[in-house]
Design an enzyme around this catalytic site. Structure first.
Site, PDB file in Angstrom:
ATOM      1  N   THR A  70     -28.128  -9.796 -14.696  1.00 50.61           N
ATOM      2  CA  THR A  70     -29.094  -8.708 -14.072  1.00 50.61           C
ATOM      3  C   THR A  70     -30.150  -9.106 -13.489  1.00 50.61           C
ATOM      4  O   THR A  70     -30.457  -8.685 -12.338  1.00 50.61           O
ATOM      5  CB  THR A  70     -29.391  -7.950 -15.486  1.00 50.61           C
ATOM      6  OG1 THR A  70     -28.306  -7.287 -16.063  1.00 50.61           O
ATOM      7  CG2 THR A  70     -30.340  -6.833 -15.101  1.00 50.61           C
ATOM      8  N   CYS A 320     -19.187   9.876 -26.141  1.00 51.53           N
ATOM      9  CA  CYS A 320     -19.273   9.810 -27.655  1.00 51.53           C
ATOM     10  C   CYS A 320     -19.740   8.618 -28.238  1.00 51.53           C
ATOM     11  O   CYS A 320     -20.317   8.487 -29.382  1.00 51.53           O
ATOM     12  CB  CYS A 320     -18.141  10.202 -28.561  1.00 51.53           C
ATOM     13  SG  CYS A 320     -17.038  11.086 -27.422  1.00 51.53           S
TER      14      CYS A 320
END
Length: 461
Positions: A70, A320
């Site tokens: 990252t 979900c």
């Protein structure tokens, strides 16, 4: 217990473990010092850089090690954009990039820059022509992943790199998922990757910047890693990362053939064993070890918990399973079913017995979750004597309940009539059209409702 989430983080490779333990004794000193301990540490660091450069297909002096993949993406994007600020403030990315790239793009846009997201098709691939069309005179940088981290689709990096070269725009490639399998094709300008994706230790990323590419590191200046990754190098971890990358590359061809066969088995057998499943991603141009599928009428979080209880570790892009209750941006960009999403990414050494066990467990687990949620049993929809359209109120109910409620009542309206589902769940925007495609019904469209959104479905059969 089989671990099937190598795309998130691969198990530590034995070579990485050995190299890490050995270099803890030899690589603890400051490589910038001239005494013998420093020289020994410098030799280890230089050797690791050479190994990483060989794998990436660039020169050793073009490679720097960063604290993470990252960090490599963030610093690569910010450094390239800053260096080309006189050219323009336009950034081009694909809509399915890793969140690290999209977060950088959002930050750039909030600072006054402009961003174009190139869309993908239903398989998750960009069109090289559309990507080229997004480039302009004021484009400072373009970013494209070599292969997608959620569905495995490989991108046409070679063609896009050629278009970027013709337009005079540097291309940054996120190669985190593909670098263990081989070098990135094309004339790219910058490349980023992350060691824990190939079995190296976490906390090591790499950033390659080709000679001649304008680059201006952001933040306070530092003398280490060409000023592009400040701070003391974690030499033992870097050595382990480079050693494991070389090791996985040596066995990549053999492992790719073996794992591709296992993934092909999963792609074929899951729709046969489990009703109402959509396998997503490109079936051919894909990573050899990764497959993603989505199951109708299933709560993704419950499904993952049940598979974990059965001994199988997998991941998901379902809303979900996220804290934001929104589907994965990758699945959303592709326009595919998101509910009950399962990503299986096989680590090196996965056996056919482990995959067979997963295929044996999966139907039972999906059936159990569907039964618990009151999902309809797959069957032909019987003709209805009613002549009225229906409205289903699913407001305040999360995936997969809106689709389950739709499936329950579609047989209560005659052919040609409609069912309108009221929902405030972002996943419904993907999952209701996907259900229509899978069940042979017509998705009419959506409209704003007093609360939430009204999704209209017409019964065709």
């Amino acid at each position: 217990m089989p671990y099937f989430d190598a795309a998130s983080s691969a198990p530590l490779h034995p070579v990485a473990r050995q190299a890490l333990q050995a270099s803890l004794d030899e690589g603890w000193a400051d490589p910038a010092r001239l005494y013998r301990e420093g020289r020994r540490a410098r030799l280890l660091l230089d050797a690791a850089r050479e190994a990483a450069a060989e794998a990436a297909g660039c020169r050793p002096d073009e490679i720097v090690f960063t604290p993470s993949g990252t960090h490599a993406l963030h610093s690569g994007i910010s450094g390239a954009l800053a260096a080309r600020r006189r050219v323009g403030r336009h950034l081009v990315v694909s809509s399915v990039e890793h969140s690290a790239v999209l977060h950088s793009a959002a930050s750039w846009e909030s600072a006054g820059g402009s961003v174009t997201e190139v869309r993908v098709d239903r398989l998750g691939s960009v069109s090289a022509d559309e990507f080229a069309a997004a480039l302009g005179a004021g484009t400072a940088l373009a970013c494209l992943q070599s292969a997608n981290h959620e569905v495995g689709t490989e991108q046409p990096v070679g063609a896009v790199a050629g278009a970027c070269r013709d337009a005079g725009v540097p291309l940054l490639v996120d190669a985190a998922q593909s670098l263990p399998w081989g070098p990135v094709e094309g004339d790219w300008s910058l490349l980023a990757a992350s060691a824990h994706k190939w079995g190296g230790p976490a906390g090591v990323g790499l950033l390659a910047v080709r000679k001649g590419v304008r680059f201006a590191p952001q933040g306070p200046a530092d003398e280490r890693e060409s000023g592009r990754a400040p701070g003391f190098e974690n030499i033992p971890a870097i050595v382990a990362a480079a050693a494991s990358l070389r090791a996985v590359r040596a066995e990549a061809a053999e492992q790719a053939v073996r794992l591709r066969a296992l993934v092909d088995l999963i792609r074929t057998r899951v729709p046969e064993l489990v009703p109402d499943v959509e396998v997503v991603g490109d079936p051919v141009a894909r990573l050899p070890h990764l497959v993603t599928f989505s199951c109708l009428y299933v709560d993704g979080e419950t499904l993952l918990h049940e598979l974990d209880r059965a001994g199988y570790s997998v991941s998901s892009g379902s809303s979900c399973t996220s804290s934001t209750l929104t589907p994965s941006h990758v699945l959303r960009a592709m326009g595919v079913l998101s509910e009950g999403n399962v990503r299986v990414s096989l680590p090196l050494g996965t056996t056919s017995e482990e995959v067979d066990g997963f295929l044996e467990v999966l139907p039972r687990v999906v059936s159990s979750v569907r039964e618990r949620l009151g999902a309809p049993v797959p069957s032909a929809v019987e003709p209805s004597g009613s002549d009225a359209s229906l409205v289903v109120d699913a407001l305040g109910r999360r995936c997969p309940i809106p689709v389950i409620e739709l499936a329950k009542v579609i047989g209560d309206v005659p052919v040609g009539a409609t069912v309108t589902v009221l929902s405030d769940d972002e996943a419904a925007r993907l999952d209701i059209p996907a259900w229509c495609g899978m069940r042979g019904q017509e998705y009419v469209g959506e409209r704003e409702a007093e609360r939430g959104v009204a999704y209209v479905v017409r019964r065709l059969s």
